[in-house]
Design a protein around this motif. Structure first.
Motif, PDB file in Angstrom:
ATOM      1  N   ARG A 132       0.702  -1.239   0.011  1.00 24.57           N
ATOM      2  CA  ARG A 132      -0.008   0.017   0.183  1.00 24.57           C
ATOM      3  C   ARG A 132       0.754   1.214  -0.145  1.00 24.57           C
ATOM      4  NH1 ARG A 132      -2.797  -3.936   2.367  1.00 24.57           N
ATOM      5  NH2 ARG A 132      -5.103  -4.067   2.069  1.00 24.57           N
ATOM      6  N   VAL A 133       2.191   1.263   0.393  1.00 22.23           N
ATOM      7  CA  VAL A 133       3.034   2.340   0.459  1.00 22.23           C
ATOM      8  C   VAL A 133       4.139   2.270  -0.237  1.00 22.23           C
ATOM      9  CG1 VAL A 133       4.446   3.406   2.267  1.00 22.23           C
ATOM     10  CG2 VAL A 133       2.108   2.762   2.981  1.00 22.23           C
ATOM     11  N   ALA A 134       4.894   1.250  -0.623  1.00 23.54           N
ATOM     12  CA  ALA A 134       6.098   1.343  -1.215  1.00 23.54           C
ATOM     13  C   ALA A 134       6.224   0.626  -2.356  1.00 23.54           C
ATOM     14  CB  ALA A 134       7.102   0.531  -0.283  1.00 23.54           C
ATOM     15  N   LYS A 135       5.539   0.730  -3.301  1.00 28.73           N
ATOM     16  CA  LYS A 135       5.422   0.304  -4.773  1.00 28.73           C
ATOM     17  C   LYS A 135       6.354   1.548  -5.483  1.00 28.73           C
ATOM     18  CE  LYS A 135       1.155  -2.310  -5.381  1.00 28.73           C
ATOM     19  NZ  LYS A 135       0.326  -2.766  -6.078  1.00 28.73           N
ATOM     20  N   SER A 136       7.109   1.294  -6.384  1.00 33.89           N
ATOM     21  CA  SER A 136       8.081   1.887  -6.971  1.00 33.89           C
ATOM     22  C   SER A 136       7.510   3.181  -7.546  1.00 33.89           C
ATOM     23  CB  SER A 136       8.886   0.899  -8.030  1.00 33.89           C
ATOM     24  OG  SER A 136       9.754   0.287  -7.338  1.00 33.89           O
ATOM     25  N   ASP A 137       6.314   2.987  -8.290  1.00 28.89           N
ATOM     26  CA  ASP A 137       5.823   4.238  -8.965  1.00 28.89           C
ATOM     27  C   ASP A 137       5.116   4.954  -7.978  1.00 28.89           C
ATOM     28  OD1 ASP A 137       3.785   2.432  -8.109  1.00 28.89           O
ATOM     29  OD2 ASP A 137       2.639   2.655  -9.822  1.00 28.89           O
ATOM     30  N   HIS A 140       3.225   8.912   6.023  1.00 29.91           N
ATOM     31  CA  HIS A 140       2.052   9.546   6.774  1.00 29.91           C
ATOM     32  C   HIS A 140       1.099   9.862   5.527  1.00 29.91           C
ATOM     33  CE1 HIS A 140       4.307  10.705  10.616  1.00 29.91           C
ATOM     34  NE2 HIS A 140       4.339   9.654  10.398  1.00 29.91           N
ATOM     35  N   SER A 141       1.519  10.569   4.469  1.00 30.93           N
ATOM     36  CA  SER A 141       0.806  10.661   3.472  1.00 30.93           C
ATOM     37  C   SER A 141      -0.052   9.593   2.793  1.00 30.93           C
ATOM     38  CB  SER A 141       1.326  11.486   2.414  1.00 30.93           C
ATOM     39  OG  SER A 141       2.274  10.338   1.564  1.00 30.93           O
ATOM     40  N   GLY A 147      -1.290   7.486   5.057  1.00 28.88           N
ATOM     41  CA  GLY A 147      -2.401   6.887   5.931  1.00 28.88           C
ATOM     42  C   GLY A 147      -1.511   5.996   7.241  1.00 28.88           C
ATOM     43  N   TYR A 148      -0.447   5.679   6.976  1.00 28.89           N
ATOM     44  CA  TYR A 148       0.094   4.988   7.907  1.00 28.89           C
ATOM     45  C   TYR A 148       1.335   5.672   8.914  1.00 28.89           C
ATOM     46  CZ  TYR A 148      -1.321   0.498   5.829  1.00 28.89           C
ATOM     47  OH  TYR A 148      -1.696  -0.529   5.414  1.00 28.89           O
ATOM     48  N   VAL A 149       1.567   5.156  10.045  1.00 27.66           N
ATOM     49  CA  VAL A 149       2.672   5.692  10.657  1.00 27.66           C
ATOM     50  C   VAL A 149       3.619   4.347  10.996  1.00 27.66           C
ATOM     51  CG1 VAL A 149       1.261   7.310  12.294  1.00 27.66           C
ATOM     52  CG2 VAL A 149       1.301   4.975  13.067  1.00 27.66           C
ATOM     53  N   HIS A 150       4.941   4.739  10.977  1.00 31.38           N
ATOM     54  CA  HIS A 150       5.812   3.430  11.311  1.00 31.38           C
ATOM     55  C   HIS A 150       5.907   2.802  12.700  1.00 31.38           C
ATOM     56  CE1 HIS A 150       9.839   1.567  11.765  1.00 31.38           C
ATOM     57  NE2 HIS A 150       9.760   1.438  10.406  1.00 31.38           N
ATOM     58  N   ALA A 151       5.922   3.457  13.791  1.00 33.23           N
ATOM     59  CA  ALA A 151       5.822   3.255  15.177  1.00 33.23           C
ATOM     60  C   ALA A 151       6.992   2.398  15.780  1.00 33.23           C
ATOM     61  CB  ALA A 151       4.456   2.520  15.462  1.00 33.23           C
ATOM     62  N   ASP A 152       7.789   2.285  14.817  1.00 36.56           N
ATOM     63  CA  ASP A 152       9.154   1.568  15.528  1.00 36.56           C
ATOM     64  C   ASP A 152      10.300   2.197  14.952  1.00 36.56           C
ATOM     65  OD1 ASP A 152      10.263  -0.348  17.175  1.00 36.56           O
ATOM     66  OD2 ASP A 152      10.252  -1.916  15.726  1.00 36.56           O
ATOM     67  N   ILE A 153      10.692   3.330  14.952  1.00 41.92           N
ATOM     68  CA  ILE A 153      12.153   3.893  14.608  1.00 41.92           C
ATOM     69  C   ILE A 153      13.108   3.676  15.475  1.00 41.92           C
ATOM     70  CG2 ILE A 153      12.950   6.128  13.895  1.00 41.92           C
ATOM     71  CD1 ILE A 153       9.932   7.368  13.337  1.00 41.92           C
ATOM     72  N   LYS A 154      13.922   3.193  14.971  1.00 38.57           N
ATOM     73  CA  LYS A 154      15.285   2.930  16.120  1.00 38.57           C
ATOM     74  C   LYS A 154      16.351   2.532  15.195  1.00 38.57           C
ATOM     75  CE  LYS A 154      13.870  -1.825  16.716  1.00 38.57           C
ATOM     76  NZ  LYS A 154      13.425  -2.979  17.636  1.00 38.57           N
ATOM     77  N   ARG A 214      -2.118   2.056  10.461  1.00 35.38           N
ATOM     78  CA  ARG A 214      -3.067   3.071  10.089  1.00 35.38           C
ATOM     79  C   ARG A 214      -3.634   3.967  10.955  1.00 35.38           C
ATOM     80  NH1 ARG A 214      -4.223   2.865   4.618  1.00 35.38           N
ATOM     81  NH2 ARG A 214      -6.021   4.531   5.224  1.00 35.38           N
ATOM     82  N   TYR A 215      -3.240   5.229  10.880  1.00 37.14           N
ATOM     83  CA  TYR A 215      -3.941   6.226  11.771  1.00 37.14           C
ATOM     84  C   TYR A 215      -5.053   6.748  11.480  1.00 37.14           C
ATOM     85  CZ  TYR A 215      -2.044  10.104   8.716  1.00 37.14           C
ATOM     86  OH  TYR A 215      -1.775  10.766   7.963  1.00 37.14           O
ATOM     87  N   LEU A 216      -5.259   6.368  10.090  1.00 39.49           N
ATOM     88  CA  LEU A 216      -6.684   6.882   9.316  1.00 39.49           C
ATOM     89  C   LEU A 216      -7.545   5.778   8.970  1.00 39.49           C
ATOM     90  CD1 LEU A 216      -5.312   9.357   6.472  1.00 39.49           C
ATOM     91  CD2 LEU A 216      -6.074   9.817   8.777  1.00 39.49           C
ATOM     92  N   ASP A 217      -9.141   5.925   9.304  1.00 41.53           N
ATOM     93  CA  ASP A 217      -9.977   4.944   8.860  1.00 41.53           C
ATOM     94  C   ASP A 217     -10.201   5.090   7.296  1.00 41.53           C
ATOM     95  OD1 ASP A 217     -11.652   7.038   8.393  1.00 41.53           O
ATOM     96  OD2 ASP A 217     -12.648   6.953  10.388  1.00 41.53           O
ATOM     97  N   GLN A 218     -11.102   4.005   7.039  1.00 41.80           N
ATOM     98  CA  GLN A 218     -11.442   3.850   5.687  1.00 41.80           C
ATOM     99  C   GLN A 218     -12.052   5.137   4.994  1.00 41.80           C
ATOM    100  OE1 GLN A 218     -14.076   0.734   5.677  1.00 41.80           O
ATOM    101  NE2 GLN A 218     -12.478  -1.103   5.966  1.00 41.80           N
TER     102      GLN A 218
END
Length: 505
Positions: free
Chosen positions: A98-103, A177-178, A180-187, A213-217
């Motif tokens: 949902r987030v990291a496709k190349s295009d 974030h754009s 709709g996700y947060v990573h929550a495990d930066i280290k 996901r921090y945003l709902d549907q």
């Protein structure tokens, strides 16, 4: 006899290899042999090489898309493998889709004119059965060292490096974030440097095993409510206050980044030696309401960077649903690089003393500002075979200050002071000894045309007072012939003025 058989069976069981256990206590599966070929959902084949890392839930192997050749140590890809029943890799794969496709990433970079966004592009994923056990796998690009290894080697990072890391991580978070996700495990273990040439100063944020996901549907921010299932999820030292109650937000990712930057700069967090999640949560609540106290607690033997306090104060001011100003945060960190005295060159520095780097970079900056100072001084050779003309007209016209120095020769105060006859003779001789073609270039009245008005006024004011008779002569005489006097004429004029100012007996 049966007793002996029982003893042999027990001995065989004791000789079986022990199960591998991850650092977090999870039982790891048996390693997969080199040369095993996995097929992803797009029917691409991936041949496994040697293992290069073990995580909390699985293992990472070198991999190649060429299934007919051995996988070398210079392989460009890796495959992350976990037992199929594990949840983190399932979450991570879905996040990548949902987030990291190349295009998606390339369009974002193009729209914002960015060279780099520190995320691994999704390459492939799938399932595989090995020796009767089902695995899930994810194919990613290969990266270099993680920051945790560098932190272990060096103890802490220079301010410049921490600021640059923060800027790149902010770029990655803004993109995540754009979507709709947060990573929550930066280290540090989840932040890896580039592996290929030209990417050595890039950092990549990986491991989306607990991304949420921090945003709902409907695209609305989820509420700030306690969720026992997700409470304290992540690495306790860096978990945000929101994540401690199972709520996830964009400000939470920035808060987690702030805790990491403290750790990288001073090597310690006030709650770093504690294991009770509730106690750690209360400590963070207390310190985030008093940033100055947090800085004093962490930087006991040094002055904390101002930029770090400003960053944490900004994070603490954000509401749960507020979209952060990523640009403001980046500018803070850019200012931190400048304030620390480093050259803003984008280079990540590990292992060197910060003071040494500051001194070295300041030296380089001075050298760049004054390139002539970098070469050794050489004695200038003077050619005495030719006539020297240090004050040629074409040079003097472009340098009024130099012209004014020449006019000091004809300054009235200098001429009449001391032995006036010797002074006049001296300056007249200087001009008369020059060839006639050069004399005309140094005639005073010609030079005065190129002087600023203030210099002319200063020269005029320096002349001695003259008698009323002389003033009358100047008013009535035809002075056209004196509009451009020669040095000889100037000598005569000076003698006349001297006679007029000398009392008669």
């Amino acid at each position: 006899m049966p007793h002996r058989i029982m003893e042999r069976a027990t001995g065989a069981e004791m000789e079986q290899p022990k199960k591998r256990v991850a650092a977090n206590g999870n039982i790891l599966p048996d390693p997969i042999s080199e040369g095993e070929v996995l097929i992803d959902l797009a029917r691409n084949q991936w041949k496994l090489g040697r293992s290069i890392g073990i995580g909390g839930f699985g293992e990472v192997y070198l991999a190649s898309s060429n299934a007919y050749e051995p996988v070398g140590s210079d392989a460009d890809h890796v495959v992350k493998v976990e037992p199929h029943k594990n949840g983190p890799l399932f979450v991570e794969i879905n996040c990548y889709l949902r987030v990291a496709k190349s295009d998606m990433i390339n369009d974002w970079k193009k729209g914002r004119n960015l060279k780099h966004v520190g995320l691994s592009h999704y390459i492939g994923s799938g399932s595989h059965v090995y020796r009767g056990q089902k695995y899930r796998f994810l194919v990613l690009e290969r990266y270099g060292l993680d920051l945790d290894k560098l932190l272990t080697q060096n103890g802490r990072f220079p301010v410049k490096t921490v600021c640059y890391l923060g800027i790149q991580i902010l770029d990655a978070l803004e993109y995540i974030h754009s979507r709709g996700y947060v990573h929550a495990d930066i280290k540090a273990p989840n932040l890896l440097l580039g592996y290929h040439k030209g990417t050595e100063n890039y950092v990549y944020l990986l491991d989306f095993g607990i991304a949420s996901r921090y945003l709902d549907q409907n695209g609305v921010h989820k509420e700030y409510v306690y969720d026992q299932r997700k409470a304290h999820a992540g690495t306790l030292n860096y978990v945000s206050r929101d994540a401690h109650i199972g709520a996830f937000s964009r400000r939470g990712d920035l808060e987690t980044l702030g805790y990491n930057m403290i750790q990288w700069l001073c090597g310690v967090l006030p709650w770093g030696d504690k294991e009770d999640p509730e106690y750690i949560h209360s400590q963070k609540n207390s310190f985030m309401s008093n940033i100055a106290l947090l800085m004093r607690q962490c930087f006991t033997n040094s002055q904390p960077p101002t930029v770090l306090s400003q960053f944490l104060k900004y994070v603490a001011s954000l509401n749960f649903e507020t979209k952060p100003s990523y640009a403001y945060c980046r500018n803070l960190l850019k200012q931190g690089v400048e304030d620390s005295g480093y050259v803003d060159d984008g280079m990540l520095v590990f292992g060197d003393s910060p003071l040494t780097r500051i001194i070295e970079n300041r030296r380089k900056r001075r050298a760049m500002d004054n390139p002539e100072n970098t070469a050794a001084l050489k004695r200038k050779k003077i050619d005495n075979s030719t006539l020297q003309q240090p004050c040629a007209t074409n040079r003097i016209q472009n340098s009024p200050s130099l012209v004014f120095k020449l006019f000091k020769w004809f300054n009235g105060k200098n001429i009449v002071s001391g032995n006036s006859k010797k002074q006049v003779k001296k300056h007249a001789t200087l001009n008369c000894n020059l060839p006639s073609t050069i004399q005309t270039k140094y005639e005073p009245v010609v030079l005065i045309e190129h002087l600023p008005n203030e210099m002319i006024q200063e020269f005029t004011a320096s002349l001695p007072e003259v008698s009323e008779r002389t003033k009358h002569w100047h008013q009535t005489a035809d002075t056209s012939v004196f509009s451009n006097p020669t040095p000889a004429m100037l000598k005569i004029l000076l003698k006349r003025r001297q006679k007029e100012t000398t009392p008669t007996h």
